[in-house]
Scaffold this motif. Structure first.
Motif, PDB file in Angstrom:
ATOM      1  N   HIS A  69      12.619 124.650  40.510  1.00 30.40           N
ATOM      2  CA  HIS A  69      11.695 124.041  41.478  1.00 30.40           C
ATOM      3  C   HIS A  69      11.823 124.655  42.867  1.00 30.40           C
ATOM      4  N   ALA A  70      13.045 125.043  43.252  1.00 28.35           N
ATOM      5  CA  ALA A  70      13.233 125.658  44.567  1.00 28.35           C
ATOM      6  C   ALA A  70      12.547 127.025  44.631  1.00 28.35           C
ATOM      7  N   ASP A  71      12.693 127.816  43.566  1.00 21.43           N
ATOM      8  CA  ASP A  71      12.027 129.120  43.507  1.00 21.43           C
ATOM      9  C   ASP A  71      10.510 128.969  43.592  1.00 21.43           C
ATOM     10  N   ALA A 107       2.902 121.359  32.791  1.00 17.92           N
ATOM     11  CA  ALA A 107       1.738 120.992  33.605  1.00 17.92           C
ATOM     12  C   ALA A 107       1.753 121.752  34.931  1.00 17.92           C
ATOM     13  N   PHE A 108       2.923 121.849  35.563  1.00 16.35           N
ATOM     14  CA  PHE A 108       3.032 122.592  36.820  1.00 16.35           C
ATOM     15  C   PHE A 108       2.661 124.055  36.594  1.00 16.35           C
ATOM     16  N   GLY A 109       3.186 124.635  35.530  1.00 13.35           N
ATOM     17  CA  GLY A 109       2.869 126.018  35.220  1.00 13.35           C
ATOM     18  C   GLY A 109       1.386 126.244  35.004  1.00 13.35           C
ATOM     19  N   GLU A 110       0.757 125.306  34.327  1.00 11.84           N
ATOM     20  CA  GLU A 110      -0.685 125.419  34.095  1.00 11.84           C
ATOM     21  C   GLU A 110      -1.455 125.225  35.405  1.00 11.84           C
ATOM     22  N   ASP A 111      -1.051 124.238  36.208  1.00 12.02           N
ATOM     23  CA  ASP A 111      -1.733 123.969  37.469  1.00 12.02           C
ATOM     24  C   ASP A 111      -1.663 125.150  38.427  1.00 12.02           C
ATOM     25  N   ILE A 150      13.253 111.232  43.662  1.00 12.59           N
ATOM     26  CA  ILE A 150      13.317 112.023  42.438  1.00 12.59           C
ATOM     27  C   ILE A 150      14.652 111.764  41.744  1.00 12.59           C
ATOM     28  N   ASP A 151      14.591 111.355  40.475  1.00 12.00           N
ATOM     29  CA  ASP A 151      15.789 111.110  39.672  1.00 12.00           C
ATOM     30  C   ASP A 151      16.494 112.435  39.398  1.00 12.00           C
ATOM     31  N   GLY A 152      17.806 112.466  39.629  1.00  7.05           N
ATOM     32  CA  GLY A 152      18.584 113.690  39.454  1.00  7.05           C
ATOM     33  C   GLY A 152      18.580 114.222  38.029  1.00  7.05           C
ATOM     34  N   GLU A 153      18.652 113.324  37.048  1.00 15.67           N
ATOM     35  CA  GLU A 153      18.629 113.757  35.643  1.00 15.67           C
ATOM     36  C   GLU A 153      17.282 114.371  35.291  1.00 15.67           C
ATOM     37  N   TRP A 154      16.217 113.746  35.780  1.00 22.25           N
ATOM     38  CA  TRP A 154      14.885 114.283  35.525  1.00 22.25           C
ATOM     39  C   TRP A 154      14.762 115.669  36.163  1.00 22.25           C
ATOM     40  N   ASP A 190       8.441 120.944  47.109  1.00 22.48           N
ATOM     41  CA  ASP A 190       9.129 119.989  47.964  1.00 22.48           C
ATOM     42  C   ASP A 190       9.138 118.623  47.272  1.00 22.48           C
ATOM     43  N   GLU A 191       9.711 117.631  47.930  1.00 21.60           N
ATOM     44  CA  GLU A 191       9.830 116.308  47.315  1.00 21.60           C
ATOM     45  C   GLU A 191       8.463 115.692  47.014  1.00 21.60           C
ATOM     46  N   PHE A 192       7.486 115.930  47.874  1.00 17.61           N
ATOM     47  CA  PHE A 192       6.149 115.400  47.624  1.00 17.61           C
ATOM     48  C   PHE A 192       5.551 115.987  46.351  1.00 17.61           C
ATOM     49  N   LEU A 193       5.623 117.306  46.219  1.00 18.75           N
ATOM     50  CA  LEU A 193       5.048 117.962  45.043  1.00 18.75           C
ATOM     51  C   LEU A 193       5.800 117.576  43.775  1.00 18.75           C
ATOM     52  N   LEU A 194       7.127 117.481  43.854  1.00 19.39           N
ATOM     53  CA  LEU A 194       7.897 117.012  42.700  1.00 19.39           C
ATOM     54  C   LEU A 194       7.459 115.609  42.303  1.00 19.39           C
ATOM     55  N   GLY A 195       7.204 114.762  43.282  1.00 26.87           N
ATOM     56  CA  GLY A 195       6.764 113.401  43.016  1.00 26.87           C
ATOM     57  C   GLY A 195       5.447 113.333  42.268  1.00 26.87           C
ATOM     58  N   CYS A 196       4.620 114.341  42.436  1.00 20.24           N
ATOM     59  CA  CYS A 196       3.341 114.384  41.715  1.00 20.24           C
ATOM     60  C   CYS A 196       3.548 114.539  40.210  1.00 20.24           C
TER      61      CYS A 196
END
Length: 71
Positions: free
Chosen positions: A24-26, A48-52, A4-8, A30-36
Motif C-alpha cells: 500500500h505504501a508503494d 479491486a484496487f488493482g482494477e480501479d 484500519i485494522d492491522g491484520e487486514w 493513505d488512510e483515506f484511500l485504504l478506508g475506501c
C-alpha cells in the motif's frame, strides 16, 4: 477517518505484493484511500484496487510463492 485494522492491512499488503509486487505504501495509499477498500476482504480489496487503478498483475502466468490464490 476510518481506522484500519492491522491484520487486514497485513493481509492486504500480502495480496498486493502477490498480485502487483507493491504494497500500500508503494501504491501511495493513505488512510483515506485504504478506508475506501477496508470494508471488503483484503484479497478482494487488493484486486479491486488493482482494477480501479489499472495495475498490471505479476501473477498472470503463475502464483507467487506463499500466496494462497484459491477461494
Amino acid at each position: 477517518m476510518t481506522r484500519i485494522d492491522g491484520e487486514w492491512l497485513d493481509a492486504f499488503d500480502e495480496a498486493m505484493l502477490g498480485f502487483f509486487a507493491i504494497d500500500h505504501a508503494d501504491a501511495g495509499m493513505d488512510e483515506f484511500l485504504l478506508g475506501c477498500y477496508a470494508g471488503i476482504p483484503a484479497r478482494e480489496a487488493a484486486l479491486a484496487f488493482g482494477e480501479d487503478y489499472d495495475l498490471n498483475r505479476v501473477d498472470t502466468f503463475w502464483p507467487s510463492p506463499g500466496l494462497n490464490v484459491s477461494s
